[in-house]
Design a protein around this motif. Sequence first.
Motif, mmCIF file in Angstrom:
data_model
loop_
_atom_site.group_PDB
_atom_site.id
_atom_site.type_symbol
_atom_site.label_atom_id
_atom_site.label_comp_id
_atom_site.label_asym_id
_atom_site.label_seq_id
_atom_site.Cartn_x
_atom_site.Cartn_y
_atom_site.Cartn_z
ATOM 1 N N PHE A 258 -38.542 -92.488 15.883
ATOM 2 C CA PHE A 258 -38.350 -93.079 17.325
ATOM 3 C C PHE A 258 -39.399 -93.911 17.478
ATOM 4 C CE2 PHE A 258 -39.774 -93.292 21.688
ATOM 5 C CZ PHE A 258 -38.381 -93.257 22.376
ATOM 6 N N CYS A 259 -39.189 -95.126 17.990
ATOM 7 C CA CYS A 259 -40.232 -96.301 17.963
ATOM 8 C C CYS A 259 -40.778 -96.384 19.224
ATOM 9 C CB CYS A 259 -39.164 -97.815 17.487
ATOM 10 S SG CYS A 259 -38.735 -97.582 15.838
ATOM 11 N N SER A 260 -42.076 -96.094 19.393
ATOM 12 C CA SER A 260 -42.768 -95.776 20.532
ATOM 13 C C SER A 260 -43.008 -97.334 21.353
ATOM 14 C CB SER A 260 -44.124 -95.652 20.341
ATOM 15 O OG SER A 260 -44.958 -96.537 19.543
ATOM 16 N N VAL A 261 -42.679 -98.470 20.753
ATOM 17 C CA VAL A 261 -42.799 -99.842 21.453
ATOM 18 C C VAL A 261 -41.699 -100.286 22.265
ATOM 19 C CG1 VAL A 261 -43.241 -102.404 21.442
ATOM 20 C CG2 VAL A 261 -44.788 -100.578 20.223
ATOM 21 N N ASP A 262 -40.317 -100.210 21.462
ATOM 22 C CA ASP A 262 -39.108 -100.468 22.234
ATOM 23 C C ASP A 262 -38.270 -99.387 22.426
ATOM 24 O OD1 ASP A 262 -38.403 -99.660 19.543
ATOM 25 O OD2 ASP A 262 -37.801 -101.637 19.098
ATOM 26 N N PHE A 263 -38.864 -97.980 22.206
ATOM 27 C CA PHE A 263 -38.179 -96.869 22.764
ATOM 28 C C PHE A 263 -36.785 -96.675 22.350
ATOM 29 C CE2 PHE A 263 -41.024 -98.102 26.182
ATOM 30 C CZ PHE A 263 -41.901 -97.006 26.119
ATOM 31 N N THR A 264 -36.433 -96.718 21.033
ATOM 32 C CA THR A 264 -35.170 -96.600 20.408
ATOM 33 C C THR A 264 -35.318 -95.519 19.090
ATOM 34 O OG1 THR A 264 -35.432 -98.370 18.699
ATOM 35 C CG2 THR A 264 -34.400 -98.780 20.965
ATOM 36 N N VAL A 265 -34.376 -94.886 18.689
ATOM 37 C CA VAL A 265 -34.278 -94.154 17.695
ATOM 38 C C VAL A 265 -33.505 -94.917 16.522
ATOM 39 C CG1 VAL A 265 -33.540 -91.934 16.608
ATOM 40 C CG2 VAL A 265 -34.235 -91.961 19.267
ATOM 41 N N SER A 266 -34.521 -95.200 15.467
ATOM 42 C CA SER A 266 -34.132 -96.036 14.300
ATOM 43 C C SER A 266 -34.006 -95.550 12.973
ATOM 44 C CB SER A 266 -34.818 -97.355 14.581
ATOM 45 O OG SER A 266 -34.440 -98.356 13.576
ATOM 46 N N PHE A 267 -33.257 -96.217 12.065
ATOM 47 C CA PHE A 267 -33.327 -96.060 10.561
ATOM 48 C C PHE A 267 -33.839 -97.548 10.173
ATOM 49 C CE2 PHE A 267 -30.397 -92.575 11.065
ATOM 50 C CZ PHE A 267 -31.083 -91.421 10.502
ATOM 51 N N ASN A 268 -34.096 -98.360 11.043
ATOM 52 C CA ASN A 268 -34.344 -99.700 10.733
ATOM 53 C C ASN A 268 -35.927 -100.182 10.183
ATOM 54 O OD1 ASN A 268 -35.224 -102.601 10.844
ATOM 55 N ND2 ASN A 268 -32.943 -102.965 11.261
ATOM 56 N N LEU B 229 -36.735 -89.024 24.698
ATOM 57 C CA LEU B 229 -36.391 -88.103 23.748
ATOM 58 C C LEU B 229 -35.565 -86.981 24.371
ATOM 59 C CD1 LEU B 229 -39.483 -87.871 21.432
ATOM 60 C CD2 LEU B 229 -37.322 -88.611 20.778
ATOM 61 N N VAL B 230 -36.181 -86.442 25.398
ATOM 62 C CA VAL B 230 -35.287 -85.389 26.303
ATOM 63 C C VAL B 230 -34.017 -85.992 26.660
ATOM 64 C CG1 VAL B 230 -35.324 -83.892 28.330
ATOM 65 C CG2 VAL B 230 -37.379 -84.453 27.017
ATOM 66 N N GLN B 231 -33.885 -87.241 27.136
ATOM 67 C CA GLN B 231 -32.593 -87.596 27.580
ATOM 68 C C GLN B 231 -31.563 -87.787 26.398
ATOM 69 O OE1 GLN B 231 -33.803 -91.458 29.443
ATOM 70 N NE2 GLN B 231 -34.065 -90.436 31.557
ATOM 71 N N GLN B 232 -32.038 -87.955 25.315
ATOM 72 C CA GLN B 232 -31.348 -88.211 24.143
ATOM 73 C C GLN B 232 -30.888 -86.662 23.462
ATOM 74 O OE1 GLN B 232 -33.542 -90.647 21.268
ATOM 75 N NE2 GLN B 232 -32.834 -92.699 22.492
ATOM 76 N N GLY B 233 -31.192 -85.675 24.147
ATOM 77 C CA GLY B 233 -30.774 -84.522 23.850
ATOM 78 C C GLY B 233 -31.615 -83.295 23.097
ATOM 79 N N ILE B 234 -32.889 -83.684 23.083
ATOM 80 C CA ILE B 234 -33.730 -82.880 22.210
ATOM 81 C C ILE B 234 -33.847 -81.723 23.173
ATOM 82 C CG2 ILE B 234 -36.307 -82.472 21.715
ATOM 83 C CD1 ILE B 234 -34.497 -84.242 19.610
#
Length: 321
Positions: free
Chosen positions: A225-235, A260-265
């Motif tokens: 999870f990237c804290s600056v742009d709020f995305t979950v990434s493999f990049n 993170l909670v909204q994404q289903g954690i």
Amino acid sequence: MLISSLQNEKNSTAWVFPGQGSQQLGMGRELLDFPFTQLRLQQAESILGWSIAKLWQSDDHQLSHTQYTQPCLYVYMTLLIDFLKRSGYQPDVVSGYSFGEYLALYAAEAFDFETGLKLIKKRAEIMSRLPQGSMVTLRGFDPEKLQKVVVHTPNVWLANDNLTYAILSGTNEAITSVLSQVSVNRVIPLSVNAAFHTPLVETAAQEFEGILDCVDFQPFVIPVFCSVDFTVSFNINQVKRNLIAQISQPVRWESISRTLVQQGINEAWQIGCGRGLLKSMQQIDPSLKINNIGSTADIDSMVIRDQLKKLSIANAKMINK
């Protein structure tokens, strides 16, 4: 696609890692009894030129100085990660608070222990040369009043986005000025010696960028999870850009937690000292299961709990037959 895959998991677990300031005297002491730890400490001393074990066992305030804090935290938390994985645990997503993002990347296998420690050593050395500054946590204040005073006071910024507490970061004089104008129930100094997450450390971000560009990251085995742009990434490139930006930008942990909670954690483990990151997450979702992993005893307790749970399920199935 990543969001939907997390939401489809019956139990989606995030491992979260605290940053600098979370260190505690004596952290890591109980890990010294393990041969694996001794090997790891030998590796660390050959890279750093000084003994992490001595700082773990000391009450020396040297631990609060950046060039020592970051490597000590890195070794401590990477050991916990390795012990967790050896016990069969693996997260579905990882995230970190500032410096903690490097531990998230280690957990995602973006680099091995030695590569990560060499990177942390250089990062810590750069940050240790920054002009003196302070960071303090505030509890019990008028948010509107605080925001107004900070905006009109040079050389001080809000370094977080939490509604229940605030972190001021800036020069000592500027923070003193703010505190003289705002009524605060409790002021907690953080164990740091620079004004992190402010424009005052932009020079460190620029210097570190050249070093980070030369380090090859491996493909992640776990999404980060990237804290600056709020995305979950493999990049990898996206994550590297994030690591540079987060040095001088506020940490928006409440926004991170909400995403993170909204994404289903539905379960979160804080690896390292304390459970401050978990409190924010549980405020957003009171049903969230939380665990703090700060020692091998914590890991053993989880192993026993899970074994008993499996036994209970197996017994229930036998009864129902």
